[in-house]
Design a protein around this motif. Structure first.
Motif, mmCIF file in Angstrom:
data_model
loop_
_atom_site.group_PDB
_atom_site.id
_atom_site.type_symbol
_atom_site.label_atom_id
_atom_site.label_comp_id
_atom_site.label_asym_id
_atom_site.label_seq_id
_atom_site.Cartn_x
_atom_site.Cartn_y
_atom_site.Cartn_z
ATOM 1 N N LEU A 86 0.867 -0.902 0.129
ATOM 2 C CA LEU A 86 -0.091 0.191 0.557
ATOM 3 C C LEU A 86 1.031 0.812 -0.122
ATOM 4 C CD1 LEU A 86 -2.876 -0.469 2.814
ATOM 5 C CD2 LEU A 86 -2.970 -1.118 -0.378
ATOM 6 N N ILE A 87 2.484 1.249 0.225
ATOM 7 C CA ILE A 87 2.763 2.340 0.694
ATOM 8 C C ILE A 87 4.100 2.426 0.167
ATOM 9 C CG2 ILE A 87 3.681 3.911 2.471
ATOM 10 C CD1 ILE A 87 1.327 3.883 2.281
ATOM 11 N N TRP A 88 4.509 3.032 -0.642
ATOM 12 C CA TRP A 88 5.871 3.032 -1.562
ATOM 13 C C TRP A 88 6.321 4.268 -1.894
ATOM 14 C CZ3 TRP A 88 6.071 -1.763 -4.520
ATOM 15 C CH2 TRP A 88 4.700 -2.698 -4.386
ATOM 16 N N THR A 89 8.035 4.196 -2.108
ATOM 17 C CA THR A 89 8.639 4.915 -2.425
ATOM 18 C C THR A 89 8.782 4.526 -3.557
ATOM 19 O OG1 THR A 89 10.833 4.031 -1.520
ATOM 20 C CG2 THR A 89 9.429 5.180 0.315
ATOM 21 N N LEU A 90 9.432 6.448 -4.322
ATOM 22 C CA LEU A 90 9.803 6.487 -5.937
ATOM 23 C C LEU A 90 11.458 6.073 -5.754
ATOM 24 C CD1 LEU A 90 8.934 6.596 -8.681
ATOM 25 C CD2 LEU A 90 9.048 9.146 -8.094
ATOM 26 N N SER A 91 12.092 6.801 -5.000
ATOM 27 C CA SER A 91 13.576 6.358 -4.858
ATOM 28 C C SER A 91 14.546 6.591 -3.758
ATOM 29 C CB SER A 91 13.844 7.614 -5.068
ATOM 30 O OG SER A 91 15.593 7.729 -4.502
ATOM 31 N N ASP A 92 14.688 5.085 -3.390
ATOM 32 C CA ASP A 92 15.182 4.529 -1.509
ATOM 33 C C ASP A 92 15.749 5.474 -2.202
ATOM 34 O OD1 ASP A 92 12.735 2.539 -1.278
ATOM 35 O OD2 ASP A 92 14.045 1.428 -2.232
ATOM 36 N N SER A 93 16.877 5.883 -2.466
ATOM 37 C CA SER A 93 18.068 6.899 -2.544
ATOM 38 C C SER A 93 18.192 7.594 -2.105
ATOM 39 C CB SER A 93 19.115 6.781 -3.734
ATOM 40 O OG SER A 93 18.652 7.376 -4.344
ATOM 41 N N GLY A 94 16.631 8.527 -2.720
ATOM 42 C CA GLY A 94 16.314 10.415 -2.994
ATOM 43 C C GLY A 94 16.912 10.673 -3.946
ATOM 44 N N SER A 95 17.026 10.160 -4.672
ATOM 45 C CA SER A 95 18.188 11.092 -5.718
ATOM 46 C C SER A 95 16.247 10.712 -7.526
ATOM 47 C CB SER A 95 18.944 10.088 -6.231
ATOM 48 O OG SER A 95 18.923 9.880 -7.717
ATOM 49 N N THR A 96 16.964 12.447 -7.853
ATOM 50 C CA THR A 96 16.102 12.376 -8.994
ATOM 51 C C THR A 96 16.312 11.605 -9.764
ATOM 52 O OG1 THR A 96 17.136 14.303 -9.395
ATOM 53 C CG2 THR A 96 15.014 14.378 -7.701
ATOM 54 N N LEU A 97 17.656 10.813 -9.836
ATOM 55 C CA LEU A 97 17.115 9.900 -11.483
ATOM 56 C C LEU A 97 16.947 8.273 -11.087
ATOM 57 C CD1 LEU A 97 19.916 12.627 -11.492
ATOM 58 C CD2 LEU A 97 21.472 10.554 -12.626
ATOM 59 N N ASP A 98 16.973 8.622 -9.826
ATOM 60 C CA ASP A 98 16.364 6.884 -9.771
ATOM 61 C C ASP A 98 15.261 7.199 -9.401
ATOM 62 O OD1 ASP A 98 19.117 5.538 -8.707
ATOM 63 O OD2 ASP A 98 19.082 6.074 -7.099
ATOM 64 N N GLY A 99 14.322 8.360 -9.345
ATOM 65 C CA GLY A 99 13.301 8.502 -9.161
ATOM 66 C C GLY A 99 12.388 8.223 -10.752
ATOM 67 N N ALA A 100 13.529 9.039 -11.417
ATOM 68 C CA ALA A 100 12.787 9.039 -13.127
ATOM 69 C C ALA A 100 13.023 7.630 -13.642
ATOM 70 C CB ALA A 100 13.923 10.240 -13.687
ATOM 71 N N ALA A 101 14.270 6.904 -13.211
ATOM 72 C CA ALA A 101 14.452 5.481 -13.830
ATOM 73 C C ALA A 101 12.563 4.697 -13.558
ATOM 74 C CB ALA A 101 15.752 4.960 -13.279
ATOM 75 N N ASN A 102 12.363 5.081 -12.309
ATOM 76 C CA ASN A 102 11.424 3.994 -10.860
ATOM 77 C C ASN A 102 9.422 4.680 -11.574
ATOM 78 O OD1 ASN A 102 13.641 2.594 -10.053
ATOM 79 N ND2 ASN A 102 13.317 3.948 -8.546
ATOM 80 N N LEU A 103 9.937 5.309 -12.589
ATOM 81 C CA LEU A 103 8.309 6.361 -12.938
ATOM 82 C C LEU A 103 7.614 5.669 -13.763
ATOM 83 C CD1 LEU A 103 6.802 8.570 -11.764
ATOM 84 C CD2 LEU A 103 7.547 9.085 -13.802
ATOM 85 N N PHE A 104 7.426 5.238 -13.860
ATOM 86 C CA PHE A 104 6.638 4.599 -14.808
ATOM 87 C C PHE A 104 6.549 3.020 -14.661
ATOM 88 C CE2 PHE A 104 7.214 7.987 -18.421
ATOM 89 C CZ PHE A 104 6.213 8.669 -18.519
ATOM 90 N N ASP A 105 7.607 2.201 -14.158
ATOM 91 C CA ASP A 105 7.591 0.478 -13.969
ATOM 92 C C ASP A 105 6.880 0.446 -12.973
ATOM 93 O OD1 ASP A 105 8.645 -1.810 -13.751
ATOM 94 O OD2 ASP A 105 10.096 -1.575 -12.610
ATOM 95 N N LEU A 106 7.085 1.660 -11.692
ATOM 96 C CA LEU A 106 6.127 1.918 -10.718
ATOM 97 C C LEU A 106 4.862 1.233 -11.008
ATOM 98 C CD1 LEU A 106 6.013 0.919 -7.348
ATOM 99 C CD2 LEU A 106 6.451 3.616 -7.154
ATOM 100 N N LEU A 107 4.344 2.451 -11.616
ATOM 101 C CA LEU A 107 3.450 3.454 -11.675
ATOM 102 C C LEU A 107 2.144 2.060 -13.006
ATOM 103 C CD1 LEU A 107 3.072 6.275 -13.074
ATOM 104 C CD2 LEU A 107 2.056 6.109 -10.750
ATOM 105 N N HIS A 108 3.059 0.988 -13.755
ATOM 106 C CA HIS A 108 2.426 0.156 -13.904
ATOM 107 C C HIS A 108 2.237 -0.771 -13.208
ATOM 108 C CE1 HIS A 108 3.198 0.429 -18.881
ATOM 109 N NE2 HIS A 108 3.874 1.055 -18.670
#
Length: 362
Positions: A306-328
């Motif tokens: 139920l509760i997720w994070t976009l970037s475990d490291s707090g990096s916007t580069l990691d967040g961008a890489a994870n964004l669409f995969d997580l939303l899918h």
């Protein structure tokens, strides 16, 4: 639809398919593209049909070498200053997640550019993509390989699940590394000698940060998305633009785009921190720090999914890489809402927030 590897024989087969007018989904460093010969109008029409994409939305043409750029763009139409900026950007960021809007050559089909006098071009930073382009026609028009308005694909399975038999081949190159589309920079405003100090404009933030661009060419403007789907649909001829018409001049300028099926709402960090949880909702925090602060206020435990994070490291580069995969992934859970915390406003944070704001239902 046939799933191929990124081995040499399969890439050559896919390239032959593009030369024959077929559609090939292929990996880039940003997202998977749906490729067709940029000079084949029948193949281009198939791209629009496969995606359900309106023809007022221009395509990005992908190249593998600067020699091909001469077939697409008329750099002589730029002012000397803008030509210098273009050359500096290509030298520094190509191959890479930067799309340039340039004056186009007459030979480029209007269907690829929505009738505009400019063309969107980039050189992707992915070995399979570059080899596919080299072995096919040298110029491959490729929007993201997903139904129009939906989540962009960062894995071959996303393409398969969303487009299925509407694509002839899918080259499976694994998950993309950048995870959001390219940054689109308009240099065509410098095509008039009378223009007073034209400034390049970011039409879509993406995988290359504004800070990186400005470090090479100086100040750039940012143009916020200015067209809703209904506004764009109100253009007199919805199949194409003519010079002077008001509408998108690059992909990714519609206000509503990149959306999951599940309703999504974007919040500022402050607003997200004060939200109360309701059953059936999924929460995405940008980092563990903001998630843990929220959990401490809730004073309860939640199931892991139920509760997720976009970037475990707090990096916007990691967040961008994870964004669409997580939303899918979360879209398949059929929740009532996905509530998302905005990313920090630096590096690739603006690109993340741009995608989330266009996907948001509010």
């Amino acid at each position: 639809m046939e799933l191929l590897t990124t081995g040499e024989a399969d890439i050559r087969r896919a390239a032959d398919g593009i030369k024959a007018g077929l559609l090939v989904a292929f990996p880039t460093e940003t997202v998977y593209g749906l490729g067709a010969d940029a000079f084949n109008q029948v193949a281009l029409a198939r791209v629009f049909a496969a995606k359900g994409r309106p023809r007022f939305d221009p395509l990005i043409i992908h190249i593998a070498s600067l020699e091909t750029l001469d077939r697409l763009a008329d750099l002589s139409a730029l002012t000397p200053l803008m030509r210098e900026k273009a050359a500096a950007l290509m030298a520094r960021f190509w191959p890479g997640p930067l799309t340039l809007i340039l004056p186009k050559k007459p030979e480029v089909p209007d269907l690829a550019t929505s009738g505009l006098p400019s063309v969107a071009v980039r050189c992707p930073d992915h070995p399979a993509a570059l080899e596919l382009i080299r072995l096919s026609t040298g110029a491959v028009a490729a929007p993201s390989a997903n139904p129009f308005g939906r989540l962009s694909p960062t894995k071959a399975e996303h393409v398969r699940d969303q487009l299925g038999d509407r694509v002839d081949f899918i080259l499976d190159g694994g998950r993309t590394s950048v995870g959001v589309e390219s940054t689109v920079l308009d240099l065509s405003g410098g095509s008039s000698p009378a223009a007073a100090a034209p400034v390049p404009r970011i039409l879509r933030p993406g995988g290359l940060s504004r800070e990186a661009i400005e470090a090479v060419i100086g100040p750039v403007e940012f143009l916020a998305p200015g067209f809703s789907a209904s506004e764009a649909a109100g253009i007199s001829d919805p199949t194409a633009f003519t010079p002077g018409q008001s509408g998108p001049v690059s992909p990714g300028q519609l206000k509503s785009h990149y959306a999951p099926i599940t309703p999504l709402v974007l919040y500022s960090p402050e607003a997200m921190a004060s939200l109360a949880y309701s059953p059936g909702e999924l929460f995405i925090f940008f980092s563990p720090k903001s998630r843990d602060s929220w959990l401490a206020v809730q004073n309860r435990t939640f199931p892991k999914d139920l509760i997720w994070t976009l970037s475990d490291s707090g990096s916007t580069l990691d967040g961008a890489a994870n964004l669409f995969d997580l939303l899918h992934k979360l879209d398949r859970l059929e929740a009532a809402y996905i509530r998302v915390e905005a990313a920090p406003p630096y590096e690739l944070g603006p690109a993340i927030n741009d995608r989330l704001s266009r996907a948001s239902t509010l």
